[in-house]
Scaffold this motif. Structure first.
Motif, mmCIF file in Angstrom:
data_model
loop_
_atom_site.group_PDB
_atom_site.id
_atom_site.type_symbol
_atom_site.label_atom_id
_atom_site.label_comp_id
_atom_site.label_asym_id
_atom_site.label_seq_id
_atom_site.Cartn_x
_atom_site.Cartn_y
_atom_site.Cartn_z
ATOM 1 N N ASP A 206 46.301 92.112 35.781
ATOM 2 C CA ASP A 206 46.262 91.464 34.466
ATOM 3 C C ASP A 206 45.013 90.604 34.383
ATOM 4 N N ILE A 207 44.711 90.174 33.165
ATOM 5 C CA ILE A 207 43.604 89.250 32.942
ATOM 6 C C ILE A 207 44.200 87.876 32.682
ATOM 7 N N GLY A 208 43.619 86.852 33.279
ATOM 8 C CA GLY A 208 44.148 85.511 33.126
ATOM 9 C C GLY A 208 44.038 84.724 34.416
ATOM 10 N N THR A 209 44.760 83.604 34.489
ATOM 11 C CA THR A 209 44.679 82.701 35.634
ATOM 12 C C THR A 209 46.059 82.169 35.987
ATOM 13 N N ALA A 210 46.351 82.093 37.286
ATOM 14 C CA ALA A 210 47.564 81.440 37.774
ATOM 15 C C ALA A 210 47.181 80.045 38.240
ATOM 16 N N VAL A 211 47.684 79.024 37.556
ATOM 17 C CA VAL A 211 47.314 77.634 37.830
ATOM 18 C C VAL A 211 48.443 76.977 38.620
ATOM 19 N N ALA A 212 48.114 76.418 39.769
ATOM 20 C CA ALA A 212 49.106 75.740 40.608
ATOM 21 C C ALA A 212 49.329 74.313 40.127
ATOM 22 N N GLY A 213 50.304 73.619 40.749
ATOM 23 C CA GLY A 213 50.738 72.301 40.294
ATOM 24 C C GLY A 213 49.631 71.282 40.112
ATOM 25 N N ALA A 214 48.901 70.963 41.186
ATOM 26 C CA ALA A 214 47.851 69.947 41.114
ATOM 27 C C ALA A 214 46.724 70.380 40.192
ATOM 28 N N ASP A 215 46.406 71.688 40.174
ATOM 29 C CA ASP A 215 45.336 72.187 39.305
ATOM 30 C C ASP A 215 45.716 72.062 37.833
ATOM 31 N N ALA A 216 47.001 72.262 37.525
ATOM 32 C CA ALA A 216 47.462 72.127 36.139
ATOM 33 C C ALA A 216 47.255 70.708 35.632
ATOM 34 N N VAL A 217 47.450 69.724 36.513
ATOM 35 C CA VAL A 217 47.217 68.324 36.147
ATOM 36 C C VAL A 217 45.727 68.060 36.004
ATOM 37 N N GLU A 218 44.945 68.637 36.909
ATOM 38 C CA GLU A 218 43.490 68.428 36.862
ATOM 39 C C GLU A 218 42.885 69.028 35.602
ATOM 40 N N TYR A 219 43.390 70.184 35.180
ATOM 41 C CA TYR A 219 42.901 70.819 33.953
ATOM 42 C C TYR A 219 43.346 70.054 32.707
ATOM 43 N N GLY A 220 44.384 69.248 32.832
ATOM 44 C CA GLY A 220 44.889 68.510 31.686
ATOM 45 C C GLY A 220 46.048 69.183 30.992
ATOM 46 N N LEU A 221 46.567 70.271 31.584
ATOM 47 C CA LEU A 221 47.727 70.940 31.006
ATOM 48 C C LEU A 221 48.980 70.083 31.140
ATOM 49 N N MET A 222 49.214 69.584 32.346
ATOM 50 C CA MET A 222 50.397 68.779 32.641
ATOM 51 C C MET A 222 49.972 67.341 32.921
ATOM 52 N N ASP A 223 50.937 66.432 32.826
ATOM 53 C CA ASP A 223 50.624 65.011 32.992
ATOM 54 C C ASP A 223 50.685 64.546 34.438
ATOM 55 N N ALA A 224 51.581 65.122 35.245
ATOM 56 C CA ALA A 224 51.728 64.642 36.621
ATOM 57 C C ALA A 224 52.400 65.692 37.490
ATOM 58 N N VAL A 225 52.193 65.554 38.807
ATOM 59 C CA VAL A 225 52.887 66.382 39.793
ATOM 60 C C VAL A 225 54.117 65.604 40.258
ATOM 61 N N GLY A 226 55.257 66.272 40.305
ATOM 62 C CA GLY A 226 56.473 65.572 40.719
ATOM 63 C C GLY A 226 57.681 66.468 40.631
ATOM 64 N N GLY A 227 58.848 65.854 40.639
ATOM 65 C CA GLY A 227 60.099 66.599 40.598
ATOM 66 C C GLY A 227 61.106 65.968 39.663
ATOM 67 N N ILE A 228 62.374 66.255 39.897
ATOM 68 C CA ILE A 228 63.441 65.803 39.013
ATOM 69 C C ILE A 228 63.546 64.274 39.004
ATOM 70 N N GLY A 229 63.441 63.668 40.212
ATOM 71 C CA GLY A 229 63.540 62.207 40.282
ATOM 72 C C GLY A 229 62.464 61.520 39.463
ATOM 73 N N ASP A 230 61.229 62.042 39.565
ATOM 74 C CA ASP A 230 60.123 61.475 38.781
ATOM 75 C C ASP A 230 60.357 61.661 37.283
ATOM 76 N N ALA A 231 60.909 62.816 36.924
ATOM 77 C CA ALA A 231 61.148 63.100 35.505
ATOM 78 C C ALA A 231 62.199 62.164 34.926
ATOM 79 N N ILE A 232 63.300 61.970 35.647
ATOM 80 C CA ILE A 232 64.361 61.080 35.155
ATOM 81 C C ILE A 232 63.865 59.637 35.083
ATOM 82 N N LYS A 233 63.085 59.239 36.080
ATOM 83 C CA LYS A 233 62.528 57.883 36.074
ATOM 84 C C LYS A 233 61.631 57.660 34.864
ATOM 85 N N GLU A 234 60.770 58.640 34.582
ATOM 86 C CA GLU A 234 59.869 58.538 33.432
ATOM 87 C C GLU A 234 60.648 58.577 32.121
ATOM 88 N N LEU A 235 61.677 59.416 32.056
ATOM 89 C CA LEU A 235 62.474 59.520 30.838
ATOM 90 C C LEU A 235 63.226 58.220 30.568
#
Length: 253
Positions: A206-235
């Motif tokens: 296929d054409i495109g890119t597979a972006v991993a966790g830290a790279d997604a944050v670096e690109y600005g797609l996602m806000d942070a790397v973390g899990g469920i605990g971080d999500a509930i804390k932020e929420l």
């Protein structure tokens, strides 16, 4: 004769056996079978956070084969409406592990999440591929697991379609809708997102890119790397922030 009547009374007082037809037609049983939960969206006395899961393939206007693990968009939209209206629910947590699916169904879910007035947090666990990317960035705050990935690629069509210029123009317009939504709900630029979308050599078939966790944050797609605990804390932080903002000046909780 009296003894016989007493036995009849005892028999009548026994707990009746529920017929299979009544069990099948029970709304609670149907809800468990269809949505995997006993009620929509949260029973009284439980958490003030409504958790919604989007897993497998996002099913749109066409029913997918039974062996596919799917999330039906006609199930999610009423749940989001109910969560928005329920005063007991103060925040929505969206768990994503999806391979993508129907473009319009995915965009509909993403638009619903983005338009909610209550705090929302998305967590990508495993993968948030294809049309899962707009859903991942649609919330107030987005988190991705370190081992999770997000595949960004152009829109594809399957099945029979008319091979005329108008068909390709339609696909291009659909693609622009996805690009506009992602770039307006994240920190990635349109140029960089399209560069990832049309990159060659990254994916085998296929054409495109597979972006991993830290790279997604670096690109600005996602806000942070973390899990469920971080999500509930932020929420919870955003819920409290919303309460403080709505509280009249001079009052403290």
């Amino acid at each position: 004769m009296q003894e016989s009547n007493d036995k009849t009374k005892e028999t009548n007082n026994e707990t009746p056996i529920t017929p299979p037809e009544e069990i099948k037609n029970n709304p609670v049983v149907n809800t468990i079978q269809e949505l995997g939960t006993t009620s929509v969206p949260v029973p009284p006395g439980e958490s003030n956070i409504f958790c919604m899961t989007i897993i497998g393939q996002i099913e749109g206007h066409l029913i997918l084969p039974p062996q596919n693990k799917t999330t039906k968009y006609e199930h999610l939209i009423p749940q989001l409406v109910a969560a928005e209206q329920n005063p007991r629910i103060e925040g929505i947590l969206i768990i994503l592990n999806t391979v993508g699916g129907d473009v319009e169904a995915g965009l509909a879910i993403a638009e619903m999440i983005a338009s909610m007035t209550k705090p929302t947090v998305t967590v990508v666990i495993g993968g948030g591929h294809s049309i899962g990317v707009p859903i991942a960035v649609s919330s107030s705050y987005s988190i991705i697991a370190e081992s999770a990935t997000m595949t960004i690629h152009p829109i594809r069509m399957n099945g029979l379609f008319i091979g005329v210029p108008q068909t390709f123009e339609y696909m291009e317009k659909m693609q622009e809708r996805v690009v506009r939504f992602v770039t307006s709900h994240s920190r990635i630029t349109e140029e960089q997102f399209k560069q990832l979308m049309f990159k060659t050599g990254e994916l085998n078939r296929d054409i495109g890119t597979a972006v991993a966790g830290a790279d997604a944050v670096e690109y600005g797609l996602m806000d942070a790397v973390g899990g469920i605990g971080d999500a509930i804390k932020e929420l919870n932080r955003r819920i409290q922030e919303a309460k403080d903002t709505s509280m009249p000046k001079g009052l403290t909780q």
